[in-house]
Design a protein around this motif. Structure first.
Motif, short mmCIF file in Angstrom:
data_model
loop_
_atom_site.label_atom_id
_atom_site.label_comp_id
_atom_site.label_asym_id
_atom_site.label_seq_id
_atom_site.Cartn_x
_atom_site.Cartn_y
_atom_site.Cartn_z
N ARG A 126 -1.66 -50.85 20.75
CA ARG A 126 -1.97 -49.50 20.23
C ARG A 126 -3.32 -48.97 20.74
O ARG A 126 -3.39 -47.86 21.26
CB ARG A 126 -1.89 -49.50 18.71
CG ARG A 126 -1.92 -48.11 18.12
CD ARG A 126 -1.58 -48.09 16.65
NE ARG A 126 -0.16 -48.16 16.39
CZ ARG A 126 0.43 -49.11 15.68
NH1 ARG A 126 -0.27 -50.08 15.15
NH2 ARG A 126 1.73 -49.10 15.49
N PRO A 127 -4.41 -49.78 20.65
CA PRO A 127 -5.70 -49.24 21.13
C PRO A 127 -5.78 -49.12 22.65
O PRO A 127 -6.77 -48.61 23.17
CB PRO A 127 -6.72 -50.27 20.62
CG PRO A 127 -5.95 -51.50 20.30
CD PRO A 127 -4.54 -51.11 20.04
N LEU A 128 -4.76 -49.57 23.36
CA LEU A 128 -4.80 -49.57 24.83
C LEU A 128 -3.99 -48.43 25.43
O LEU A 128 -3.77 -48.39 26.65
CB LEU A 128 -4.26 -50.91 25.36
CG LEU A 128 -4.96 -52.16 24.84
CD1 LEU A 128 -4.24 -53.42 25.31
CD2 LEU A 128 -6.41 -52.18 25.29
N ALA A 129 -3.54 -47.48 24.59
CA ALA A 129 -2.59 -46.45 25.05
C ALA A 129 -3.10 -45.68 26.28
O ALA A 129 -2.32 -45.33 27.15
CB ALA A 129 -2.28 -45.48 23.92
N SER A 130 -4.42 -45.44 26.36
CA SER A 130 -4.90 -44.62 27.48
C SER A 130 -5.47 -45.47 28.62
O SER A 130 -6.05 -44.94 29.56
CB SER A 130 -5.95 -43.63 26.98
OG SER A 130 -6.99 -44.35 26.38
N ARG A 131 -5.25 -46.79 28.56
CA ARG A 131 -5.78 -47.66 29.63
C ARG A 131 -4.76 -47.81 30.77
O ARG A 131 -3.56 -47.91 30.53
CB ARG A 131 -6.11 -49.04 29.06
CG ARG A 131 -6.86 -49.89 30.08
CD ARG A 131 -7.43 -51.14 29.49
NE ARG A 131 -8.44 -50.88 28.46
CZ ARG A 131 -9.01 -51.85 27.76
NH1 ARG A 131 -8.68 -53.12 27.95
NH2 ARG A 131 -9.91 -51.57 26.84
N ARG A 132 -5.30 -47.84 32.00
CA ARG A 132 -4.41 -48.07 33.15
C ARG A 132 -3.87 -49.50 33.09
O ARG A 132 -4.61 -50.44 32.77
CB ARG A 132 -5.16 -47.88 34.46
CG ARG A 132 -5.36 -46.43 34.75
CD ARG A 132 -5.78 -46.12 36.18
NE ARG A 132 -6.35 -44.79 36.21
CZ ARG A 132 -5.65 -43.68 36.06
NH1 ARG A 132 -4.35 -43.73 35.91
NH2 ARG A 132 -6.24 -42.50 36.06
N VAL A 133 -2.59 -49.61 33.43
CA VAL A 133 -1.89 -50.88 33.25
C VAL A 133 -2.45 -51.98 34.15
O VAL A 133 -2.45 -53.16 33.77
CB VAL A 133 -0.38 -50.64 33.46
CG1 VAL A 133 0.38 -51.92 33.67
CG2 VAL A 133 0.16 -49.89 32.25
N GLY A 134 -3.00 -51.60 35.31
CA GLY A 134 -3.60 -52.58 36.20
C GLY A 134 -4.81 -53.27 35.58
O GLY A 134 -5.22 -54.33 36.04
N LEU A 135 -5.38 -52.66 34.53
CA LEU A 135 -6.55 -53.24 33.87
C LEU A 135 -6.18 -54.04 32.63
O LEU A 135 -7.05 -54.56 31.93
CB LEU A 135 -7.54 -52.13 33.49
CG LEU A 135 -8.06 -51.29 34.67
CD1 LEU A 135 -8.95 -50.16 34.19
CD2 LEU A 135 -8.83 -52.18 35.66
N LEU A 136 -4.88 -54.15 32.33
CA LEU A 136 -4.46 -54.94 31.16
C LEU A 136 -4.32 -56.41 31.57
O LEU A 136 -4.11 -56.73 32.75
CB LEU A 136 -3.09 -54.46 30.65
CG LEU A 136 -2.96 -53.01 30.18
CD1 LEU A 136 -1.53 -52.77 29.70
CD2 LEU A 136 -3.95 -52.70 29.07
N SER A 137 -4.39 -57.29 30.59
CA SER A 137 -4.12 -58.71 30.87
C SER A 137 -2.62 -58.89 31.12
O SER A 137 -1.81 -58.00 30.80
CB SER A 137 -4.53 -59.56 29.66
OG SER A 137 -3.61 -59.34 28.60
#
Ligand code: ATP
Length: 240
Positions: A126-137
């Motif tokens: 939920r808190p990651l909604a606006s993050r680019r997916v390449g920066l997710l674990s």
């Protein structure tokens, strides 16, 4: 299980690539409503090929694929998706340059309420909604891939090696979410997984493929106890 209870039925499926001999031969398998079924076997046994035939990416050389009793011969992959087949491939089908929220908009599921429902399965997203997916674990990327599939409310969910590149502890957290979703929604799940013991912990039944043919099938409990069979299947030699 009676055929009418089955979400997915494979009846004598043979499938391969181009004009080469089929790599999966005469495979019969069922997945019931609310059931989690593990499809296991060594590298190259034919697990991914089986999932591709079910989602319509490969045309069978023989046999039948049925969804809720309807023969899917000639039905295109996009139409199969609309009929309720969700396939999460091992590359996760995500785009590194897009944000989490943009992925839901791609699917036409951009309404905040629908995205919130998807996040209910994986609150960490939920808190990651606006993050680019390449920066997710890797684990967060897999949560996104699965929650996108779940938000389509599929009849059949196919997960191809969701654990690829993830630590067992993360896999051990994701698999119970899949189990609970199957039970509560009635979705049938076909799970290809390298972490065999973790998969069998949440599965109802399993099928072991060896060199493209069915080597063994049984309840997850019985297969889990047969460590000799499981070890042989992962060395590519299981045969019963
Ligand atoms: P893994 O666990 O390594 O992913 P798998 O059980 O999913 O293995 P498949 O990927 O289905 O196995 O591969 C089964 C056989 O089909 C292998 O011999 C593989 O080399 C072959 N194969 C897979 N993809 C293709 C392709 N695109 N073209 C030709 N042959 C392929």
């Amino acid at each position: 299980m009676a055929a009418t209870d089955a979400v997915l039925e494979l009846d004598g499926l043979s499938v391969g690539y181009d004009r080469a001999a089929p790599v999966v031969r005469d495979l019969s398998l069922t997945v019931g409503s609310g059931e989690v079924v593990a499809l296991l076997g060594a590298n190259g046994a034919g697990k991914t090929t089986t999932l591709r035939a079910i989602s319509g990416l490969l045309k069978p050389a023989g046999g039948v694929v049925r969804l809720n009793g309807a023969d899917l011969a000639g039905v295109a992959p996009t139409a199969r998706a609309r009929l309720g087949i969700a396939h999460v491939p091992h590359d996760r089908g995500i785009f590194f340059g897009l944000t989490v929220a943009e992925h839901f908009r791609l699917d036409g599921l951009g309404a905040p309420a629908e995205m919130e429902t998807a996040f209910d399965h994986f609150p960490a997203l939920r808190p990651l909604a606006s993050r680019r997916v390449g920066l997710l674990s890797g684990g967060e990327q897999q949560m996104l891939a699965i929650s996108r599939a779940l938000s389509r409310r599929p009849k059949l969910l196919m997960l191809d090696e969701m654990s690829l590149g993830l630590a067992p502890v993360i896999v051990g957290r994701l698999l119970p979410v899949v189990r609970e979703y199957a039970t509560s929604s009635g979705t049938g799940v076909l799970l290809v997984e390298q972490h065999v013991h973790l998969a069998l912990k949440i599965a109802d039944r399993g099928y072991i493929l060896s060199h493209g043919e069915l080597a063994a099938t049984g309840t997850a409990q019985d297969l889990g106890k047969d460590s000799a069979l499981l070890a042989a299947s992962y060395l590519g030699g299981a045969a019963r």
